[in-house]
Design a protein around this motif. Structure first.
Motif, PDB file in Angstrom:
ATOM      1  N   CYS A  72       8.724  10.478   1.331  1.00 38.71           N
ATOM      2  CA  CYS A  72       7.196  10.302   0.824  1.00 38.71           C
ATOM      3  C   CYS A  72       7.191   9.289   0.228  1.00 38.71           C
ATOM      4  CB  CYS A  72       6.542  11.424   0.453  1.00 38.71           C
ATOM      5  SG  CYS A  72       4.658  11.053  -0.002  1.00 38.71           S
ATOM      6  N   ALA A  73       6.246   8.047   0.451  1.00 40.65           N
ATOM      7  CA  ALA A  73       6.080   6.923  -0.327  1.00 40.65           C
ATOM      8  C   ALA A  73       4.688   6.678  -0.527  1.00 40.65           C
ATOM      9  CB  ALA A  73       6.936   5.945   0.457  1.00 40.65           C
ATOM     10  N   SER A  74       4.237   5.788  -1.603  1.00 42.08           N
ATOM     11  CA  SER A  74       3.054   5.456  -1.610  1.00 42.08           C
ATOM     12  C   SER A  74       3.005   3.956  -2.098  1.00 42.08           C
ATOM     13  CB  SER A  74       2.100   6.313  -2.527  1.00 42.08           C
ATOM     14  OG  SER A  74       2.587   6.361  -3.796  1.00 42.08           O
ATOM     15  N   SER A  75       1.855   3.027  -1.991  1.00 48.08           N
ATOM     16  CA  SER A  75       1.733   1.735  -2.347  1.00 48.08           C
ATOM     17  C   SER A  75       0.124   1.621  -2.799  1.00 48.08           C
ATOM     18  CB  SER A  75       2.145   0.816  -1.627  1.00 48.08           C
ATOM     19  OG  SER A  75       1.384   0.753  -0.416  1.00 48.08           O
ATOM     20  N   VAL A  76      -0.039   0.701  -3.754  1.00 50.36           N
ATOM     21  CA  VAL A  76      -1.301   0.525  -4.326  1.00 50.36           C
ATOM     22  C   VAL A  76      -2.241  -0.268  -3.345  1.00 50.36           C
ATOM     23  CG1 VAL A  76      -0.737  -1.279  -5.874  1.00 50.36           C
ATOM     24  CG2 VAL A  76      -2.841  -0.046  -6.433  1.00 50.36           C
ATOM     25  N   LYS A  77      -1.255  -1.439  -2.856  1.00 48.18           N
ATOM     26  CA  LYS A  77      -1.959  -2.048  -1.757  1.00 48.18           C
ATOM     27  C   LYS A  77      -0.906  -2.251  -0.448  1.00 48.18           C
ATOM     28  CE  LYS A  77      -3.836  -5.688  -5.170  1.00 48.18           C
ATOM     29  NZ  LYS A  77      -3.736  -7.107  -5.440  1.00 48.18           N
ATOM     30  N   ILE A  78      -1.601  -2.724   0.511  1.00 50.31           N
ATOM     31  CA  ILE A  78      -0.722  -2.508   1.608  1.00 50.31           C
ATOM     32  C   ILE A  78       0.314  -3.460   1.731  1.00 50.31           C
ATOM     33  CG2 ILE A  78      -2.340  -4.264   2.898  1.00 50.31           C
ATOM     34  CD1 ILE A  78      -0.844  -1.178   4.674  1.00 50.31           C
ATOM     35  N   ASN A  79       0.302  -4.632   0.988  1.00 52.80           N
ATOM     36  CA  ASN A  79       1.386  -5.504   1.059  1.00 52.80           C
ATOM     37  C   ASN A  79       2.372  -5.576   0.173  1.00 52.80           C
ATOM     38  OD1 ASN A  79      -0.369  -6.492  -0.774  1.00 52.80           O
ATOM     39  ND2 ASN A  79      -0.478  -8.599   0.186  1.00 52.80           N
ATOM     40  N   THR A  80       2.260  -4.445  -0.829  1.00 56.36           N
ATOM     41  CA  THR A  80       3.221  -4.521  -2.236  1.00 56.36           C
ATOM     42  C   THR A  80       4.320  -3.478  -1.963  1.00 56.36           C
ATOM     43  OG1 THR A  80       1.916  -2.738  -3.009  1.00 56.36           O
ATOM     44  CG2 THR A  80       1.286  -5.205  -3.489  1.00 56.36           C
ATOM     45  N   GLU A  81       5.105  -3.220  -2.899  1.00 54.90           N
ATOM     46  CA  GLU A  81       6.308  -2.504  -2.801  1.00 54.90           C
ATOM     47  C   GLU A  81       5.839  -1.235  -2.678  1.00 54.90           C
ATOM     48  OE1 GLU A  81       5.763  -4.349  -5.257  1.00 54.90           O
ATOM     49  OE2 GLU A  81       5.870  -3.590  -7.227  1.00 54.90           O
TER      50      GLU A  81
END
Lengths: 114, 113
Positions: B92-101
């Motif tokens: 599972c992964a998450s990111s704060v914005k669509i284009n960040t790590e």
């Protein structure tokens, strides 16, 4: 089609020597490039990224990577390897045409010998 | 430091059974993902999720798979009827914005027997 290639399955280096882990990419838009490291029985840990700006980016644990647009490469480097750097390293790219997913390379196992 | 957590770390299930893999993304992140890694192979994209709906899914993510964010903190992946070839490490992964790590969890190793 978007893709990432890591041409070396394994890289061996002596402790204290410089290391390079190679990565080349192919995307239709502008690339957002990332390196992740995976230690045994652990998840993928973010090391560094290139979005825009200076071609040399610095990241965690003394690692850096150089973006080369003409060679479509993003090689990971470290001036002096540590035994504790031994792990599996993944290069990944996000395409500005489609941010929804990362494309990962096949991974390179880095072995640093004392 | 905030991190993505996944449970269980290892799940063994019989073929044909349903499994639910659970994830707690980083709290202020808005974009969520599932990836999988079959032993010895690449990390493969399964699905991305934003604003309570799937934003993209791969060809692997067929009708046997579903994702849900049931309560604003958990993010789950359900496999309705597992097959032997579903055996893999699921991240599972998450990111704060669509284009960040993206930040990845430690993974759930699913073994289908």
């Amino acid at each position: 089609a978007q893709s990432v290639a890591q041409p070396e399955d394994q890289v061996n280096v002596a402790e204290g020597n410089p290391l390079t882990v190679k990565c080349t990419y192919s995307v239709s838009g502008n690339p957002y490039l990332f390196w992740y490291v995976q230690y045994p029985n652990r998840g993928l840990q973010f090391l560094l990224k290139y979005i825009t700006g200076d071609n040399l980016v610095k990241g965690s644990y003394g690692f850096e990577a150089e973006f080369n647009k003409s060679q479509t490469s993003f090689h990971l480097k470290k001036p002096s390897a540590l035994v504790s750097d031994s792990a599996l390293y993944f290069c990944a790219v996000r395409d500005t045409g489609n941010f929804n997913k990362f494309y990962f390379g096949s991974g390179t196992k880095l072995n640093v010998k004392p | 430091e905030p991190e993505v957590t996944q449970t269980p770390s290892h799940q063994v299930t019989q073929m044909g059974q349903e499994v639910i893999l659970r994830c707690v993304p980083i709290s202020n992140h808005l974009y969520f993902y599932w990836y999988r890694q079959i032993l010895g192979q690449k990390v493969e994209f399964l699905v991305s999720f934003y604003n309570n709906e799937i934003s993209e899914k791969s060809e692997i993510f067929d009708d046997q798979f579903s994702v849900e964010r049931p309560d604003g903190s958990n993010f789950t992946l359900k496999i309705r009827s597992t097959k032997l070839e579903d055996s893999a490490m699921y991240f599972c992964a998450s990111s704060v914005k669509i284009n960040t790590e993206a930040f990845f969890g430690q993974g759930t190793r699913l073994t289908v027997v």
